[in-house]
Every structure is written in structure tokens, then in C-alpha cells.
Scaffold this active site. Structure first.
Site, mmCIF file in Angstrom:
data_model
loop_
_atom_site.group_PDB
_atom_site.id
_atom_site.type_symbol
_atom_site.label_atom_id
_atom_site.label_comp_id
_atom_site.label_asym_id
_atom_site.label_seq_id
_atom_site.Cartn_x
_atom_site.Cartn_y
_atom_site.Cartn_z
ATOM 1 N N ASP A 134 46.666 30.087 46.908
ATOM 2 C CA ASP A 134 46.360 31.359 47.549
ATOM 3 C C ASP A 134 46.271 31.286 49.081
ATOM 4 O OD1 ASP A 134 45.714 34.109 47.665
ATOM 5 O OD2 ASP A 134 43.585 33.660 47.709
ATOM 6 N N ILE A 158 54.166 38.589 40.174
ATOM 7 C CA ILE A 158 55.034 37.804 39.311
ATOM 8 C C ILE A 158 54.754 38.215 37.873
ATOM 9 C CG2 ILE A 158 55.464 35.493 38.393
ATOM 10 C CD1 ILE A 158 56.809 35.974 41.057
ATOM 11 N N GLN A 220 38.475 44.864 50.705
ATOM 12 C CA GLN A 220 38.038 43.592 51.283
ATOM 13 C C GLN A 220 37.774 43.665 52.785
ATOM 14 O OE1 GLN A 220 40.327 40.094 49.734
ATOM 15 N NE2 GLN A 220 41.455 41.626 48.567
ATOM 16 N N CYS A 247 51.925 48.855 33.842
ATOM 17 C CA CYS A 247 53.177 48.127 33.640
ATOM 18 C C CYS A 247 53.457 47.900 32.150
ATOM 19 C CB CYS A 247 53.129 46.786 34.364
ATOM 20 S SG CYS A 247 54.624 45.782 34.137
#
Length: 381
Positions: A134, A158, A220, A247
Site C-alpha cells: 500500500d 483489481i 480521510q 459490481c
């Protein structure tokens, strides 16, 4: 050493230690990616959390002189919470994104990569390895895509056939010349559900994200949230799953097989009002083990205030007034003033008038004015 045989041994070992997918690609430059990153920067679409040096992000050999291969790993995380608590009037709840359920994935993936490193170095003592999760220079998704972990979806995640897009990614650069895997063909087709339902229009087009508009990024930040996004956040206190939950490739992908990622319902879907008076120490003790705590209490507390305004939770008004009067941070005072106005009550109106007479910070004064306008529009006077 027979590299091909060792590669098969490494794949088997990865499965033994709880890595769900492993793939291999060369350490050649990510030239097309660099062009996209340059364009993202020109458009102002980056979050600011990324590595600034685009060459380091796209040229693995700058990170390891003798780099020959990159090993990509993926570990699935759950999409379903069992025994999820239900919020109600007087006890409203927020929600952390699924990627923040359970133990901090950075810790888990680094441990798995450490075990892979030890396995490699035991069998190939002169091997060189460098792992990242990350926060490393390389782009995790680009490595995973080229290594055959999955394809890059229109939602910029992904997507794997086995686990959908609910996977954490990590990678390791090495000087061992492993045989590269074949990338997946894109399977999104004509589907554009993720593009159509994005709450803020952050998904500009398939595969292109304006991070500055993405709720996952906005939750954030530590500054006051732009007005445009305050009513879009809903009860999200960290992250956003909308482009994943819609999705079709994620349908039926529950991914409940890693105990460390099973959420504590009271942490993953916490009560909102306790955030208003929570100390830094209390926050760290309760939420410190999840990845969503990495920015500290302030963003979560600000988001909780916005969520209470979303619910128009009158029971929270006394504590919001307390924040408006006493909190040292202008962002929290200002957000509280805005929320008090959104909720709308006589008690709140009087508190806003009193605060206007005492407040010195110009940004907070602006938020108080917004709050008073809200209560006036409601006819409260």
C-alpha cells in the site's frame, strides 16, 4: 537452481500460509502507467497520499538495481458482516468500509510477505528481496494486473474471478528471474454500474478516478469537508464501498475464510454519538487495530458529526453544542455548527446565536452562519 521448480514450490508455500493468490511479472518499466499518472497529476486527480516521484512508481529497477521479477500477492477480505447491529433513533450508527474490517491489513500482508521472504532466502541465500504493501512506491493495482492476479475494473479496483474486488494487494521485488504470468482479459464489458452510482461522480470514466471527489479519500482528510460532499457521505465514517457493492462480479463473494479479517460489529458499525466526546486514548484503544484508524480520531469524529446531521439526530444536539462551545479545533467546532443547523431545533438555534457572539475564527463563523440559515429555512425562530 531450477527457477521454474522453485516457483512452483513458492506458489505452494504461499497457499499454505494463507495467501489467496500469487502471481509473477517482470521488473520492466510500467510505461503506459506513467503516462496515465502524468495525466492524473495534470488534471489534479491525485489524492496526495501517493509517492511523488513518478519514475519510482513505474521503474522497479530504481528500487532494486538487480530487479528481475515482481511477485504479486492477494488476500481476500469479507464482504458480509454477520450479526450486524441496527441503528435507530437515539442510537445511530456509522460504518467503516469493508477494507477496514478486522485486523489492519498492512500488518497481515507484511507478515505474509515476510514469510515469503524467509522462504526465498532459505532456499536462495544470495537472493535479493524488497516487499511493500500500500505505502510503497509501486502501484499495487498495476503490479497485480500485470502479474495475472485479476483485471483492472472500471471502478479502479483489481477484480479477481475467485474473490471479486474484495482483495488486499502486496508485492515483492526480487532478483530471481521468475516466469511471468499472463494478465487477465478485461471482463467488465459494457457494464457501467459503478460509474453510474458513484455518489460524487468521482469515477470520471472507466478506470479513471478523481481522488479529490472520492468519498474513500474525503473521509480521510483532516480539513473541513467542502459543502458539496457533506450530504453525500451519509453514515460513512471511513471509506466507501458503493462501487464494489454494485459490481456484478462481487455477487456471492463473501470471503469469510480469514479469521483475522472477521469484523467486530461494534467496531465496524459503531455508535456515532460516543465519537463526540471520545478522547484520543479511548479512540486508539478501541479502533487502533483497524486500518481505518491510521489518520487518527479527528477525521472519524468529523465524519460522525456529519452522519448525525444526515440522520437529523436530535439526541446528539446537546453534545454537538458542547463541541461548538469548548472544542479547541476549528474544524470540529465548524462542523458541529453546520450539523446543529442541519438537525434544526430551538435549542440548537439559541446555541448558534450564542456561539456567533463569542467565536473568533472566521471559518467557524461562516459555518455558524450556515447553521443559522438552515434553522431559519426550517422556520425555527
Amino acid at each position: 537452481m531450477n527457477v521454474k521448480e522453485f516457483q512452483e514450490e513458492l506458489i505452494a508455500f504461499a497457499s499454505e500460509i494463507g495467501i489467496d493468490k500469487i502471481g509473477f511479472t517482470s521488473a520492466s518499466p510500467f510505461n503506459e502507467l506513467k503516462n496515465r499518472l502524468v495525466r492524473q497529476r495534470e488534471l489534479g486527480y491525485q489524492s496526495g497520499f501517493e509517492e511523488k516521484d513518478l519514475d519510482k512508481r513505474t521503474q522497479p529497477k530504481l528500487l532494486m538495481d538487480e530487479a528481475e521479477s515482481i511477485i504479486a500477492i492477494a488476500i481476500a477480505y469479507p464482504s458480509k458482516m454477520e450479526n450486524a447491529p441496527t441503528g435507530k433513533k437515539g442510537s445511530r450508527r456509522g460504518i467503516f468500509a469493508r477494507a477496514s474490517w478486522g485486523e489492519d491489513y498492512h500488518t497481515v500482508l507484511r507478515d505474509r510477505l515476510r514469510q515469503l521472504e524467509e522462504f526465498i532466502l532459505f532456499h536462495v541465500p544470495d537472493a535479493k528481496v524488497r516487499s511493500m504493501v500500500d505505502t510503497g512506491e509501486l502501484v499495487d493495482r498495476a503490479v497485480a494486473e500485470r502479474a495475472g492476479i485479476g483485471w483492472s475494473g472500471k471502478n479502479c479496483s483489481i477484480i479477481t474471478p475467485e474473490f471479486g474486488s474484495y482483495v488486499y494487494l502486496g508485492e515483492m521485488i526480487t532478483n530471481i528471474p521468475f516466469e511471468p504470468d499472463t494478465p487477465f482479459e478485461d471482463e467488465c464489458g459494457d457494464c457501467r454500474l459503478c460509474l453510474d452510482v458513484c455518489p460524487t461522480g468521482a469515477l470520471v470514466e472507466g478506470g479513471q478516478l478523481n481522488a479529490q471527489r472520492c468519498i474513500a479519500f474525503l473521509t480521510q482528510t483532516k480539513t473541513s469537508l467542502p459543502d458539496e460532499f457533506r450530504t453525500k457521505i451519509g453514515n460513512r465514517v471511513y471509506g466507501c464501498d458503493t462501487c464494489q457493492t454494485v459490481c456484478p462480479k462481487n455477487k456471492g463473494k463473501l470471503n469469510l475464510h480469514h479469521p483475522e479479517f472477521q469484523p467486530d460489529p461494534e467496531i465496524a458499525k459503531p455508535l456515532l454519538q460516543p465519537f463526540l466526546q471520545m478522547s484520543n486514548r479511548e479512540f486508539k484503544e478501541k479502533f487502533g487495530r483497524i486500518s481505518g484508524s491510521w489518520r487518527g480520531k479527528k477525521p472519524i469524529q468529523r465524519n460522525a458529526i456529519l452522519a448525525l446531521a444526515h440522520f437529523k439526530e436530535e439526541a446528539a444536539v446537546p453534545e454537538l453544542i458542547d463541541l461548538l462551545k469548548k472544542d479547541e479545533r476549528p474544524v470540529i467546532r465548524g462542523t458541529a455548527a453546520w450539523a446543529i443547523g442541519k438537525i434544526g431545533s430551538e435549542e440548537g438555534r439559541l446555541a448558534l446565536i450564542e456561539a456567533m457572539q463569542k467565536e473568533q475564527d472566521e471559518e467557524v463563523i461562516l459555518e455558524i452562519k450556515k447553521g443559522l440559515q438552515f434553522v431559519e429555512e426550517k422556520g425555527i425562530s
